[in-house]
Design a protein around this motif. Structure first.
Motif, mmCIF file in Angstrom:
data_model
loop_
_atom_site.group_PDB
_atom_site.id
_atom_site.type_symbol
_atom_site.label_atom_id
_atom_site.label_comp_id
_atom_site.label_asym_id
_atom_site.label_seq_id
_atom_site.Cartn_x
_atom_site.Cartn_y
_atom_site.Cartn_z
ATOM 1 N N VAL A 118 0.871 -1.174 0.000
ATOM 2 C CA VAL A 118 0.000 0.000 0.000
ATOM 3 C C VAL A 118 0.909 1.226 0.000
ATOM 4 O O VAL A 118 1.664 1.448 0.950
ATOM 5 C CB VAL A 118 -0.930 0.009 1.228
ATOM 6 C CG1 VAL A 118 -1.857 1.220 1.167
ATOM 7 C CG2 VAL A 118 -1.742 -1.278 1.292
ATOM 8 N N LEU A 119 0.854 2.030 -1.050
ATOM 9 C CA LEU A 119 1.817 3.112 -1.225
ATOM 10 C C LEU A 119 1.594 4.268 -0.245
ATOM 11 O O LEU A 119 2.549 4.921 0.176
ATOM 12 C CB LEU A 119 1.773 3.616 -2.669
ATOM 13 C CG LEU A 119 2.275 2.606 -3.717
ATOM 14 C CD1 LEU A 119 2.160 3.183 -5.124
ATOM 15 C CD2 LEU A 119 3.720 2.199 -3.424
ATOM 16 N N VAL A 120 0.359 4.550 0.090
ATOM 17 C CA VAL A 120 0.070 5.630 1.051
ATOM 18 C C VAL A 120 -0.856 5.066 2.131
ATOM 19 O O VAL A 120 -2.061 5.337 2.143
ATOM 20 C CB VAL A 120 -0.549 6.862 0.360
ATOM 21 C CG1 VAL A 120 0.517 7.708 -0.297
ATOM 22 C CG2 VAL A 120 -1.602 6.456 -0.667
ATOM 23 N N PRO A 121 -0.295 4.289 3.062
ATOM 24 C CA PRO A 121 -1.140 3.589 4.032
ATOM 25 C C PRO A 121 -1.961 4.504 4.920
ATOM 26 O O PRO A 121 -3.019 4.100 5.413
ATOM 27 C CB PRO A 121 -0.129 2.767 4.843
ATOM 28 C CG PRO A 121 1.193 3.390 4.592
ATOM 29 C CD PRO A 121 1.129 3.965 3.228
ATOM 30 N N ASP A 122 -1.499 5.744 5.148
ATOM 31 C CA ASP A 122 -2.279 6.642 5.992
ATOM 32 C C ASP A 122 -3.489 7.222 5.271
ATOM 33 O O ASP A 122 -4.246 8.007 5.850
ATOM 34 C CB ASP A 122 -1.406 7.767 6.540
ATOM 35 C CG ASP A 122 -0.801 8.631 5.442
ATOM 36 O OD1 ASP A 122 -0.804 8.205 4.268
ATOM 37 O OD2 ASP A 122 -0.321 9.736 5.761
ATOM 38 N N GLN A 123 -3.680 6.821 4.003
ATOM 39 C CA GLN A 123 -4.844 7.270 3.247
ATOM 40 C C GLN A 123 -5.835 6.138 2.974
ATOM 41 O O GLN A 123 -6.786 6.312 2.196
ATOM 42 C CB GLN A 123 -4.406 7.921 1.925
ATOM 43 C CG GLN A 123 -3.597 9.195 2.112
ATOM 44 C CD GLN A 123 -3.192 9.843 0.798
ATOM 45 O OE1 GLN A 123 -3.788 9.578 -0.252
ATOM 46 N NE2 GLN A 123 -2.175 10.682 0.843
ATOM 47 N N PRO A 229 -7.185 0.883 9.671
ATOM 48 C CA PRO A 229 -5.973 0.565 8.915
ATOM 49 C C PRO A 229 -5.078 1.771 8.629
ATOM 50 O O PRO A 229 -3.855 1.645 8.619
ATOM 51 C CB PRO A 229 -6.522 -0.050 7.618
ATOM 52 C CG PRO A 229 -7.818 -0.665 8.030
ATOM 53 C CD PRO A 229 -8.390 0.268 9.055
ATOM 54 N N LYS A 230 -5.670 2.936 8.430
ATOM 55 C CA LYS A 230 -4.864 4.118 8.118
ATOM 56 C C LYS A 230 -3.979 4.536 9.288
ATOM 57 O O LYS A 230 -2.989 5.258 9.103
ATOM 58 C CB LYS A 230 -5.773 5.287 7.713
ATOM 59 C CG LYS A 230 -6.661 5.835 8.825
ATOM 60 C CD LYS A 230 -7.546 6.961 8.321
ATOM 61 C CE LYS A 230 -8.448 7.509 9.427
ATOM 62 N NZ LYS A 230 -7.672 8.105 10.519
#
Length: 396
Positions: A118-123, A229-230
Motif C-alpha cells: 500500500v503506497l500511502v497507508p495513511d490514506q 488501517p490508516k
C-alpha cells in the motif's frame, strides 16, 4: 485473534526504573509493562488467548473471483457448536473495500507476505462498505451496501456452516457464515486492485478486525486490533522503536537472565522489519488468485504464512493435530452455493474452565506483602537498637 496483548511500557519509565531495579527488575518491568490489557480481547480465529465475546470474533475473510462475479465470505464465532438462537442483535458485521488507494507489486518479499504494498497507508479508506445485521436465528435482519452498483444482483447466504479454516483446533466446529456473490459490474469499470478488511462492533463499539489472514492472531499484533488501517503503520513503527530499545538494553547486559528475557521478548513480541505494513487484505487480478493475493477456501494459510516468517500456528497445528499436519479442511468444500461445507451437528457446549488461579495470585501477593513487612520491621528494629547503642557510647 487480538484484544489485549502486551502493551509496551514508555521509555521514560524504563529509563527511570533500570538504574534502581537492576537488570532482573528491568526484565520484570518489561513483562509487566508489556502485559497491560488492551481495550478489547478478540482477534481472528486461532488466537491462543481466551475470548470474552466469541460472537464478535472474526474467523475468516475470503475474496476471490468466480467467472463474472467476486465471492466474498466473512465468518464469525469460532468453535461454534451450540444450537440457535444466539445473541446477535447488538452486533454489526462490516466488510470494507478501498478501491482507490494505490498499490505496488514491485517488492517481491512484501508481495509474498501481503499481496502487495500500500503506497500511502495513511490514506486507506472505505470506498465500499457492506454492513450486515443478523437475527438471533442467523437469518438476515438487514444488509446495506455503500459504494456498490447493481446491488439487486448480489446473491447472499447467512447461516451456520462448517469452519473452513485448515487448523486442527477448529475441525468439527462451526462458524456463522456470511457469503456474497457480487457481480463485477457492481464495482467501477476496469477495477483491478482491492484493499479489504472486516470489522465487528457491538452497540457501536468496534471489537474485532481482520485483514490479512492470521495477522492479528499473532501476539505481537494484538494492539492494532481495533485501529483503523490508516492508523496502523504509525502505531507499528512507534511500538517497534520502543521494543527495539528494550531488547537492545537487555540483550547487551552481562547477566544471563537479562539476555534470556531479551530472547523471550524477541520471539513473542518484538516487531520484525517486515511487520511494518497495515493489516489489510490485498487482491488484484494482475496475478493468480490465492493467499496472500485474496484468499481461496482451499488455501493452507498456516503453511504459507510460516514460509515467510510466522510459524506459531504451524507449530500448534503439529502439537494438536499430530503427524502429518492437516493441509486440507476436515470436510470437503462444495462447488455449489454457498461453497462452505455443511455444519456439524449442534452439541451441548463444553463447560467453561472450572477453576481460577486468582486465589493463588492473591495468596502469593499477601505472602509477599507479609514477608516484605517483616523484613522492613526487622531492619527498623535493628536500626533503632543500633542508634541507641551508638548514643550510649557517645554519652559514655
Amino acid at each position: 485473534m487480538g484484544h489485549r496483548f502486551l502493551q509496551a511500557m514508555g521509555l521514560n519509565t524504563l529509563k527511570k526504573a533500570l538504574p534502581r531495579a537492576g537488570i532482573m527488575g528491568a526484565a520484570v518491568l518489561v513483562l509487566l509493562g508489556l502485559g497491560t490489557p488492551q481495550p478489547a480481547r478478540a482477534s481472528d480465529h486461532a488466537d491462543p488467548t481466551n475470548l470474552t465475546d466469541p460472537t464478535a470474533n472474526i474467523t475468516d475473510l475470503f475474496f476471490y473471483p468466480d467467472g463474472d462475479d467476486m465471492i466474498l465470505i466473512f465468518d464469525v464465532n469460532r468453535a461454534l457448536l451450540a444450537p440457535k438462537p444466539y445473541d446477535l442483535a447488538p452486533y454489526d458485521y462490516e466488510i470494507h473495500m478501498d478501491l482507490t488507494t494505490p498499490l505496488s507489486f514491485q517488492d517481491a518479499a512484501i508481495r509474498a507476505r501481503y499481496g502487495g504494498t500500500v503506497l500511502v497507508p495513511d490514506q486507506i479508506h472505505p470506498d465500499v462498505t457492506i454492513k450486515v445485521k443478523l437475527q438471533d436465528d442467523v437469518t438476515l435482519k438487514s444488509v446495506t451496501y455503500t459504494g456498490l452498483k447493481d446491488t439487486d444482483k448480489i446473491k447472499t447466504y447467512f447461516g451456520v456452516r462448517d469452519d473452513p479454516f485448515v487448523f486442527p483446533r477448529f475441525f468439527k466446529k462451526n462458524v456463522i457464515a456470511m457469503v456474497m456473490r457480487i457481480p463485477k459490474s457492481a464495482f467501477p469499470a476496469d477495477q483491478h486492485d482491492f484493499i479489504l478488511w472486516g470489522t465487528t462492533a457491538k452497540d457501536g463499539t468496534e471489537i474485532d478486525h481482520v485483514g490479512r489472514s492470521i495477522r492479528t492472531q499473532l501476539p505481537r499484533f494484538g494492539f492494532i486490533n481495533t485501529m483503523a488501517p490508516k492508523d496502523q503503520l504509525k502505531a507499528l513503527m512507534a511500538r517497534k522503536a520502543k521494543l527495539d530499545t528494550i531488547y537492545n538494553y537487555l540483550h547487551s547486559a552481562k547477566e544471563w537472565w537479562a539476555v534470556a528475557a531479551a530472547d523471550f521478548l524477541q520471539f513473542t513480541l518484538q516487531l520484525r522489519p517486515y511487520d511494518l505494513q497495515p493489516d489489510v487484505m490485498v487482491y488484484t487480478d494482475r496475478f493468480p488468485v490465492g493467499y496472500p493475493n485474496g484468499r481461496l477456501l482451499t488455501d493452507d494459510v498456516v503453511a504459507q504464512t510460516c514460509a515467510f516468517g510466522d510459524c506459531l500456528l504451524q507449530e500448534i497445528s503439529f502439537i494438536e493435530g499430530g503427524w502429518p499436519r492437516a493441509t486440507v479442511n476436515d470436510k470437503p468444500f462444495t462447488a455449489e452455493w454457498p461453497y462452505l461445507a455443511q455444519q456439524w451437528p449442534d452439541q451441548k457446549p463444553a463447560p467453561s474452565n472450572a477453576h481460577s488461579v486468582l486465589p493463588w495470585v492473591i495468596l502469593g501477593l499477601v505472602v509477599l506483602f507479609l514477608v516484605a513487612w517483616a523484613v522492613v520491621e526487622i531492619i527498623r528494629h535493628l536500626i533503632r537498637h543500633l542508634v541507641r547503642w551508638w548514643w550510649r557510647r557517645v554519652d559514655a
